[in-house]
Design a protein around this motif. Structure first.
Motif, PDB file in Angstrom:
ATOM      1  N   ALA A  22    -168.331 -44.224 -36.568  1.00  0.00           N
ATOM      2  CA  ALA A  22    -167.060 -44.846 -36.961  1.00  0.00           C
ATOM      3  C   ALA A  22    -167.202 -46.365 -36.970  1.00  0.00           C
ATOM      4  N   PHE A  23    -167.817 -46.912 -35.933  1.00  0.00           N
ATOM      5  CA  PHE A  23    -168.016 -48.361 -35.878  1.00  0.00           C
ATOM      6  C   PHE A  23    -168.993 -48.819 -36.960  1.00  0.00           C
ATOM      7  N   ALA A  24    -170.041 -48.041 -37.199  1.00  0.00           N
ATOM      8  CA  ALA A  24    -171.021 -48.396 -38.235  1.00  0.00           C
ATOM      9  C   ALA A  24    -170.375 -48.427 -39.623  1.00  0.00           C
ATOM     10  N   LEU A  25    -169.342 -47.624 -39.822  1.00  0.00           N
ATOM     11  CA  LEU A  25    -168.630 -47.608 -41.103  1.00  0.00           C
ATOM     12  C   LEU A  25    -167.616 -48.750 -41.217  1.00  0.00           C
ATOM     13  N   GLY A  26    -167.546 -49.581 -40.184  1.00  0.00           N
ATOM     14  CA  GLY A  26    -166.660 -50.738 -40.230  1.00  0.00           C
ATOM     15  C   GLY A  26    -165.293 -50.540 -39.635  1.00  0.00           C
ATOM     16  N   PHE A  27    -165.073 -49.422 -38.974  1.00  0.00           N
ATOM     17  CA  PHE A  27    -163.792 -49.171 -38.321  1.00  0.00           C
ATOM     18  C   PHE A  27    -163.832 -49.650 -36.876  1.00  0.00           C
ATOM     19  N   ASP A  28    -162.668 -49.927 -36.326  1.00  0.00           N
ATOM     20  CA  ASP A  28    -162.479 -49.924 -34.885  1.00  0.00           C
ATOM     21  C   ASP A  28    -161.958 -48.536 -34.577  1.00  0.00           C
ATOM     22  N   ALA A  29    -162.205 -48.059 -33.371  1.00  0.00           N
ATOM     23  CA  ALA A  29    -161.800 -46.689 -33.028  1.00  0.00           C
ATOM     24  C   ALA A  29    -161.265 -46.627 -31.612  1.00  0.00           C
ATOM     25  N   THR A  30    -160.298 -45.751 -31.423  1.00  0.00           N
ATOM     26  CA  THR A  30    -159.830 -45.413 -30.084  1.00  0.00           C
ATOM     27  C   THR A  30    -159.845 -43.892 -29.963  1.00  0.00           C
ATOM     28  N   LEU A  31    -159.882 -43.436 -28.734  1.00  0.00           N
ATOM     29  CA  LEU A  31    -159.917 -42.002 -28.474  1.00  0.00           C
ATOM     30  C   LEU A  31    -158.508 -41.445 -28.390  1.00  0.00           C
ATOM     31  N   GLY A  32    -158.329 -40.280 -28.969  1.00  0.00           N
ATOM     32  CA  GLY A  32    -157.085 -39.542 -28.854  1.00  0.00           C
ATOM     33  C   GLY A  32    -157.311 -38.339 -27.957  1.00  0.00           C
ATOM     34  N   ASP A  33    -156.598 -37.268 -28.230  1.00  0.00           N
ATOM     35  CA  ASP A  33    -156.704 -36.060 -27.408  1.00  0.00           C
ATOM     36  C   ASP A  33    -158.116 -35.499 -27.427  1.00  0.00           C
ATOM     37  N   ALA A  34    -158.530 -35.018 -26.273  1.00  0.00           N
ATOM     38  CA  ALA A  34    -159.759 -34.229 -26.175  1.00  0.00           C
ATOM     39  C   ALA A  34    -159.343 -32.893 -25.557  1.00  0.00           C
ATOM     40  N   TYR A  35    -159.364 -32.763 -24.259  1.00  0.00           N
ATOM     41  CA  TYR A  35    -158.990 -31.510 -23.607  1.00  0.00           C
ATOM     42  C   TYR A  35    -157.473 -31.391 -23.506  1.00  0.00           C
ATOM     43  N   ARG A  36    -156.959 -30.229 -23.815  1.00  0.00           N
ATOM     44  CA  ARG A  36    -155.533 -29.931 -23.646  1.00  0.00           C
ATOM     45  C   ARG A  36    -155.383 -28.893 -22.546  1.00  0.00           C
ATOM     46  N   ALA A  62    -162.980 -30.241 -29.038  1.00  0.00           N
ATOM     47  CA  ALA A  62    -162.376 -31.088 -30.067  1.00  0.00           C
ATOM     48  C   ALA A  62    -162.000 -32.433 -29.471  1.00  0.00           C
ATOM     49  N   ILE A  63    -161.996 -33.423 -30.352  1.00  0.00           N
ATOM     50  CA  ILE A  63    -161.508 -34.751 -29.984  1.00  0.00           C
ATOM     51  C   ILE A  63    -160.841 -35.363 -31.203  1.00  0.00           C
ATOM     52  N   ASP A  64    -159.790 -36.113 -30.956  1.00  0.00           N
ATOM     53  CA  ASP A  64    -159.132 -36.863 -32.017  1.00  0.00           C
ATOM     54  C   ASP A  64    -159.608 -38.311 -31.914  1.00  0.00           C
ATOM     55  N   ILE A  65    -160.029 -38.872 -33.032  1.00  0.00           N
ATOM     56  CA  ILE A  65    -160.479 -40.252 -33.104  1.00  0.00           C
ATOM     57  C   ILE A  65    -159.503 -41.016 -33.992  1.00  0.00           C
ATOM     58  N   ASN A  66    -158.965 -42.101 -33.470  1.00  0.00           N
ATOM     59  CA  ASN A  66    -158.039 -42.938 -34.223  1.00  0.00           C
ATOM     60  C   ASN A  66    -158.816 -44.107 -34.815  1.00  0.00           C
ATOM     61  N   LEU A  67    -158.682 -44.300 -36.118  1.00  0.00           N
ATOM     62  CA  LEU A  67    -159.406 -45.351 -36.809  1.00  0.00           C
ATOM     63  C   LEU A  67    -158.482 -46.515 -37.156  1.00  0.00           C
TER      64      LEU A  67
END
Length: 114
Positions: A22-36, A62-67
């Motif tokens: 994600a960072f290599a593609l030029g995005f900043d990223a934060t983590l969203g949900d992983a374990y529920r 699963a994990i949600d990644i916010n771009l």
């Protein structure tokens, strides 16, 4: 036969590569949900709270990644397409939520749950 634990370990091993990409593609990223947690979201197949009753998040797969780009949250599935399609190539079990209108969802499929 591969156990759930072995698949969880493999998924976890690949998540840092996903974030790096994600960072290599030029995005900043934060983590969203992983374990529920089932105490909040119900057991697999049970609908409690938000999310799908048969969610890979409930299996630790699963994990949600916010771009973000230039400080702006990248809404919608299309913003994730390049990262999602890259993710799908990383492992035979890798699934991208963009295939079912959940673009920031990255998972491994296990027993039909994505």
């Amino acid at each position: 036969m591969t156990s759930l634990l072995q698949i969880q370990v493999e998924f976890t091993r690949l998540v840092p590569r996903l974030v790096d990409k994600a960072f290599a593609l030029g995005f900043d990223a934060t983590l969203g949900d992983a374990y529920r947690d089932p105490r909040v979201h119900g057991a697999l197949g049970v609908k409690m709270g938000y999310g799908h009753p048969k969610s890979a998040h409930k299996q630790r797969l699963a994990i949600d990644i916010n771009l973000f780009r230039d400080g702006k949250f990248m809404e919608g599935t299309e913003a994730h397409r390049e990262l999602g399609e890259w993710w799908e190539q990383q492992h035979p079990l890798a699934r991208w939520g963009g295939r079912f209108n959940d673009g920031n969802h990255y998972s491994f499929e296990y027993q039909g749950v994505k």
